[in-house]
Design a protein around this motif. Structure first.
Motif, short mmCIF file in Angstrom:
data_model
loop_
_atom_site.label_atom_id
_atom_site.label_comp_id
_atom_site.label_asym_id
_atom_site.label_seq_id
_atom_site.Cartn_x
_atom_site.Cartn_y
_atom_site.Cartn_z
N LEU A 47 -11.40 60.91 -51.69
CA LEU A 47 -12.67 61.60 -51.55
C LEU A 47 -12.96 61.91 -50.09
CD1 LEU A 47 -14.70 59.69 -54.20
CD2 LEU A 47 -14.57 62.16 -54.06
N GLU A 48 -12.41 61.09 -49.22
CA GLU A 48 -12.59 61.32 -47.80
C GLU A 48 -11.93 62.63 -47.38
OE1 GLU A 48 -13.67 58.39 -45.53
OE2 GLU A 48 -12.06 58.44 -44.06
N ASP A 49 -10.71 62.84 -47.87
CA ASP A 49 -10.02 64.09 -47.58
C ASP A 49 -10.80 65.27 -48.14
OD1 ASP A 49 -7.84 62.78 -46.43
OD2 ASP A 49 -7.06 62.33 -48.43
N PHE A 50 -11.36 65.03 -49.29
CA PHE A 50 -12.12 66.08 -49.94
C PHE A 50 -13.31 66.50 -49.07
CE2 PHE A 50 -15.37 67.14 -53.30
CZ PHE A 50 -14.97 68.45 -53.38
N VAL B 247 -23.39 61.53 -59.76
CA VAL B 247 -22.30 60.73 -59.21
C VAL B 247 -21.17 60.63 -60.23
CG1 VAL B 247 -21.64 58.48 -58.27
CG2 VAL B 247 -23.91 59.41 -57.78
N ASN B 248 -21.56 60.38 -61.47
CA ASN B 248 -20.55 60.30 -62.53
C ASN B 248 -19.74 61.58 -62.63
OD1 ASN B 248 -21.22 57.76 -63.28
ND2 ASN B 248 -22.63 58.37 -64.90
N ARG B 249 -20.48 62.70 -62.61
CA ARG B 249 -19.80 63.98 -62.76
C ARG B 249 -18.77 64.19 -61.64
NH1 ARG B 249 -23.93 67.55 -64.28
NH2 ARG B 249 -24.51 67.64 -62.09
N LEU B 250 -19.20 63.89 -60.45
CA LEU B 250 -18.30 64.07 -59.32
C LEU B 250 -17.05 63.20 -59.47
CD1 LEU B 250 -17.70 65.19 -56.44
CD2 LEU B 250 -18.82 63.16 -55.56
N LEU B 251 -17.27 61.95 -59.81
CA LEU B 251 -16.13 61.03 -59.94
C LEU B 251 -15.18 61.50 -61.04
CD1 LEU B 251 -17.92 57.61 -59.45
CD2 LEU B 251 -16.36 58.75 -57.87
N GLN B 252 -15.76 61.97 -62.14
CA GLN B 252 -14.97 62.46 -63.26
C GLN B 252 -14.11 63.65 -62.83
OE1 GLN B 252 -14.69 60.92 -66.06
NE2 GLN B 252 -13.18 62.46 -66.75
N PHE C 45 -13.29 64.50 -59.90
CA PHE C 45 -12.31 64.12 -58.90
C PHE C 45 -11.06 63.55 -59.57
CE2 PHE C 45 -10.48 61.18 -55.76
CZ PHE C 45 -10.19 62.10 -54.78
N LYS C 46 -11.29 62.73 -60.60
CA LYS C 46 -10.18 62.13 -61.32
C LYS C 46 -9.32 63.23 -61.94
CE LYS C 46 -10.98 57.77 -63.10
NZ LYS C 46 -11.81 57.04 -64.07
N GLU C 47 -10.00 64.20 -62.55
CA GLU C 47 -9.25 65.29 -63.18
C GLU C 47 -8.46 66.07 -62.15
OE1 GLU C 47 -11.96 67.56 -65.56
OE2 GLU C 47 -12.25 65.80 -66.82
N ARG D 256 -3.78 75.09 -50.99
CA ARG D 256 -4.45 76.25 -50.43
C ARG D 256 -5.86 76.44 -50.96
NH1 ARG D 256 -1.02 81.49 -49.28
NH2 ARG D 256 0.38 80.57 -47.75
N ALA D 257 -6.00 76.21 -52.22
CA ALA D 257 -7.29 76.55 -52.82
C ALA D 257 -8.28 75.42 -52.65
CB ALA D 257 -7.09 76.85 -54.29
N PHE D 258 -9.50 75.78 -52.63
CA PHE D 258 -10.56 74.78 -52.65
C PHE D 258 -10.49 74.11 -54.00
CE2 PHE D 258 -15.14 73.79 -53.16
CZ PHE D 258 -15.23 72.94 -52.09
N PRO D 259 -10.29 72.82 -54.05
CA PRO D 259 -9.94 72.20 -55.32
C PRO D 259 -11.09 72.11 -56.33
CG PRO D 259 -10.07 70.57 -53.60
CD PRO D 259 -10.26 71.88 -52.95
#
Ligand SMILES: Nc1nc2c(ncn2[C@@H]2O[C@H](COP(=O)(O)OP(=O)(O)OP(=O)(O)O)[C@@H](O)[C@H]2O)c(=O)[nH]1
Ligand SMILES: Nc1nc2c(ncn2[C@@H]2O[C@H](COP(=O)(O)OP(=O)(O)OP(=O)(O)O)[C@@H](O)[C@H]2O)c(=O)[nH]1
Ligand SMILES: [Mg+2]
Ligand SMILES: [Mg+2]
Lengths: 397, 441
Positions: free
Chosen positions: B328-331, B408-413, B415-417, B435-438
């Motif tokens: 998440l830090e890289d993100f 928060v849940n949505r973000l974590l979910q 991110f996992k995907e 390259r793409a914004f993930p």
């Protein structure tokens, strides 16, 4: 397999470079901090004024200044490099490129006459065509008048020629000179004196334009007019700036008020004014350190010098010293100094070289600051009152 | 008075679209603006004219990269040409030949010679050389003292006195330097006008007699059209090896650099960026080019449009993705990188081709801010290893970021995907993954 290894190696190199960059950044941060401490200290030093109120203000100021300094310094440079190491290595110019560069060099070593000649020729042929106007514009641009102002001058001349039905070439050339001279005839020339007390002249400008030398010339000029003058060595920053002014003071035969290097500039100026009042001296000329108009904290320091002096007497003249070799940046400088300390006049120096100082046309036009004197050499007599007609004449010769 | 070049070019951008090759008309339109920008930057008008027509010739007929508009393509070419012209292989100081290595600074009055001499001494000293400073300015009041004060600050010996002839000062200094074991002598000379033949004679005599390995012409970055006359005169009458460009810490665009390089062919070796003695840098042609063009923003956009992401970072990211270490830090990093480029919708509008594709997708900056706030409210451990984020931590993060636990849940979910997705990309070994914004929220 082998390819994978290569890729790994490349990545490692990249990571190494990144690390290097970070280290450099860290080094930079710490040197910035050091600098801030330095400037903070310098600003905190008070000199010899004993007025308590003044002291309090100056102290409060030091904090402000340090804060401003933090901002101003944020875009610092990268710190270290190897003297022998190559920096960036674009490819050697190709043959084709060399060709056009050679042509350019040959064209340029023919001097300025190459520039005004087509104009004279066109004038002689009474051919006021596109080429003629373009050539005129180029003459103005090459004198640093700047594109917008050059276009404006050309347009004004066109209108005038049509209105006056000018046919004679000499008249056309005269029209150019007239238009420029008119644009330069704004405001008062000469030094304005304070009728009810000491006249204070604050001399400001970016680094190396000729402030200190101009002060010597001005002091000499006023001295010769029978005025009594003292100098204030308020550039306490640059190495040997105080000595430089002192030497000039001795040559001219006027006293220089000074404090230690690194002391508060405002205090020096204040002391000089006080000394002038006590001794019944007519004028004080304050030498300030060169400063780029982009440095917020240094510009604030200038404002402070003026404010503190004005507790004693109003500052009647703030002279901006502008180097004639300066290009388009001159306008930005003038704008910024005007905004900060209210410039009342310009001294255009180094007109004894080949630069024409045309940016002052744009400065007068946009900011309405009069040009009061020109500097034409390094001796104390090399100062002349500004003459718009002569200046315009020189632009077209 | 002027809008920035970028603003003025907006118009041109709108008109010029979608051709595979640059047409003469397209190139001309952009070049007109470029010429104005060069004049505004104090590039000598003849140099500007020649440079533009030269580049124009080269640009016509070139292919337009898929990721760029024709106008951007022209600017890219202009920029590359300018960097190439400004740059040089011979930008190092010459230390070969007889000891002591002699360096002499020359130039107009007030250009920054004395300061630069001290800076060079400091720099060389820090690199292990043993320099000595020579004050050969016997004209300007307190010039010798000035150098002495500076020398003292950096612990470098200074010789010279105002009562001697410059030639004698240098002669004595060179002898003294050899005796005292100094390997480098740096001569500060008086400021002089290029049309003052007597003064020009003085430095050519020093040159003839002592044959300095390096003669550096010091030039103020604020110099206008006259720079070419000055540089040519110094070249013809004395000749020099390189240029020190000073006062670059201001906001002058510094077109003099281009003018002088074009007409003398001499390399710019150093950049002086302040009054303090550590403010000396090597000269970077790429920085100078974008400064002269006054369109750093446009250039960086072009760069980004080509590579979509900083090369180093991309490589780093790619490595992490492969090793599945993307955190998440890289993100957060990546998001901030993107933000630096400006308001997203504007930015995307400027990237040719993207504008269309992005139509359906709305980039809600508010949402981006929320994501940022959430990640910022996490501890480092949590960012690196989101698996440890249990219910109570989620609550804390939501409270800290002013969002809800659902957010928060949505973000974590998501991110996992995304990590899963990344894994697949990683296997494919595609560069494109980075390259793409993930995220699309
Ligand atoms: N040729 C010529 N040289 C000048 C003129 N005025 C000043 N100079 C020279 O320009 C150099 C810088 O002058 P200074 O008076 O020290 O400039 P300054 O603005 O006080 O400089 P800082 O205080 O360092 O910002 C010196 O070598 C002067 O002799 C002039 O009108 N013509
Ligand atoms: N802001 C800024 N000021 C500089 C830089 N380099 C020099 N200066 C200042 O410019 C002024 C003139 O510098 P000097 O080194 O005295 O110039 P010079 O060429 O030796 O001058 P003369 O000997 O009179 O010809 C001083 O105020 C310096 O502090 C720079 O890179 N940035
Ligand atoms: Mg001075
Ligand atoms: Mg000097």
């Amino acid at each position: 397999m082998a390819q994978g290894d290569k890729k790994e190696a490349r990545k490692d190199r990249k990571e190494g470079k990144k690390l290097e960059r970070e280290q450099r950044r860290a080094a930079r941060r710490s040197s910035e901090q050091e600098f801030l401490r330095e400037t903070g200290e310098a600003a905190g030093e008070l000199g010899e004024i004993d007025e308590a109120a003044l002291e309090a203000e100056a102290l409060g100021y030091a904090a402000e200044e340090a804060a401003a300094g933090a901002e101003a310094q944020s875009e610092a440079s990268e710190a270290e490099w190897e003297p022998g190491a190559e920096v960036e290595e674009p490819a050697e110019p190709e043959e084709a490129r060399k060709g056009w560069l050679r042509k350019l060099r040959e064209g340029l070593s023919r001097s300025r006459t190459g520039l005004t000649m087509p104009l004279s020729r066109a004038l002689a042929a009474r051919r006021f065509d596109e080429d003629f106007w373009e050539n005129a514009e180029e003459i103005l641009i090459s004198a640093d008048v700047g594109l917008p102002m050059s276009v404006e001058v050309v347009e004004a001349v066109k209108t005038r020629l049509t209105a006056l039905k000018v046919k004679e070439p000499e008249e056309a050339l005269q029209a150019f000179k007239d238009v420029v001279a008119e644009k330069l005839s704004v405001g008062e020339t000469g030094i304005k004196f304070n009728p009810d007390g000491v006249t204070v002249i604050l001399v400001v400008g970016v680094n190396g334009t000729g402030k200190t030398t101009t002060i010597a010339k001005l002091a000499n000029y006023m001295h010769e007019q029978g005025k009594t003058v003292i100098l204030a060595a308020a550039d306490t920053f640059r190495a040997a700036a105080i000595e430089q002014l002192e030497v000039w003071g001795e040559r001219v035969g006027v006293h220089t008020v000074k404090h230690r290097p690194g002391s508060d500039s405002a205090a020096v100026a204040y002391d000089a004014v006080e000394a002038a009042q006590a001794r019944g001296i007519d004028a004080v000329i304050v030498d300030t350190a060169g400063r780029l108009h982009t440095k917020v904290n240094l510009m604030e320091e200038l404002r402070k010098i003026k404010r503190i002096v004005e507790r004693k007497v109003p500052v009647t003249e703030v002279l901006l010293v502008l180097d004639a070799t300066t290009g388009q940046n001159g306008l930005i400088q003038a704008r910024q100094f005007k905004e900060t300390v209210g410039v009342t006049g310009i001294v255009l120096t180094k007109l004894d070289g080949t630069a024409k100082g045309g940016i002052v046309v744009a400065i007068e036009h946009e900011l309405g600051i009069p040009i009061k004197f020109i500097g034409v050499g390094e001796k104390m007599h090399d100062l002349l009152p500004f003459d718009p007609t002569g200046f315009a004449e020189a632009l077209f010769s | 008075m002027f809008d920035s070049l970028t603003d003025r070019l907006q118009d041109v951008f709108k008109r010029l679209r979608g051709h595979a090759k640059l047409s003469e008309k397209q190139v001309q339109e952009v070049m007109r603006e470029i010429r104005l920008a060069l004049l505004e930057a104090d590039v000598n008008f003849k140099v500007a004219k020649e440079f533009v027509s030269q580049v124009q010739e080269r640009a016509v007929g070139q292919e337009v990269l898929q990721s760029l508009t024709p106008a951007q393509q022209v600017i890219k070419i202009v920029n590359e040409e300018m960097v190439e012209l400004l740059g040089s292989k011979e930008n190092a100081v010459n230390f070969s030949g007889k000891l002591p290595v002699t360096i002499m600074l020359i130039g107009l009055q007030g250009s920054g010679k004395t300061t630069a001499a001290a800076k060079l001494a400091r720099h060389l000293k820090s690199k292990g050389r043993s320099p000595m400073l020579v004050a050969a300015d016997v004209y300007r009041p307190a010039a010798v003292e000035q150098l002495k004060v500076l020398g003292e600050k950096i612990g470098v010996e200074v010789t010279g006195s105002a009562n001697q002839k410059p030639l004698d000062i240098v002669e004595k200094a060179v002898k003294a330097a050899l005796k005292a074991g100094h390997d480098t002598v740096i001569i500060d000379t008086a400021g002089r006008l290029h049309i003052d033949s007597e003064m020009m004679q003085e430095i050519s005599q020093i040159k003839k007699r002592f044959k300095p390995q390096e003669i550096l012409l010091t030039v103020d970055a604020m110099t206008g059209q006259d720079a070419v006359n000055v540089a040519l005169a110094f070249k013809e009458q004395v000749d020099f090896d390189g240029i020190v460009l000073t006062k670059l810490d201001g906001d002058a665009r510094g077109g003099a650099a281009l003018s002088m390089r074009a007409v003398t062919g001499k390399p710019i070796k150093f950049a002086s960026v302040g009054e303090k003695l550590e403010d000396l840098e090597p000269f970077y042609p790429d920085r100078m080019a974008s400064r002269i063009l006054g369109m750093g923003d446009m250039l960086s956009l072009i760069e980004k449009a080509q590579s979509a992401y900083d090369e180093n970072k991309a490589a780093e990211l790619e490595r992490k993705l492969r090793k599945q270490q993307f955190t998440l830090e890289d993100f957060l990093d990546q998001m901030q990188e993107l933000k630096k480029m400006g308001p997203l919708d504007q930015l995307l509008g400027m990237v040719p081709g993207l504008g269309q594709k992005m139509k359906g997708v709305s980039f809600d900056e508010g949402q981006m801010k929320r994501v940022e706030a959430i990640i910022q409210s996490m501890t480092r451990d949590e960012r690196v290893n989101p698996n440890i984020i249990g219910a109570s931590r989620r609550k804390r993060i939501a409270a800290g970021s002013g969002t809800t636990t659902q957010d928060v849940n949505r973000l974590l979910q998501q991110f996992k995907e995304m990590q899963k997705l990344m894994k697949q990309f990683g296997k494919l070994g595609g560069r494109k993954a980075s390259r793409a914004f993930p995220f699309q929220m």
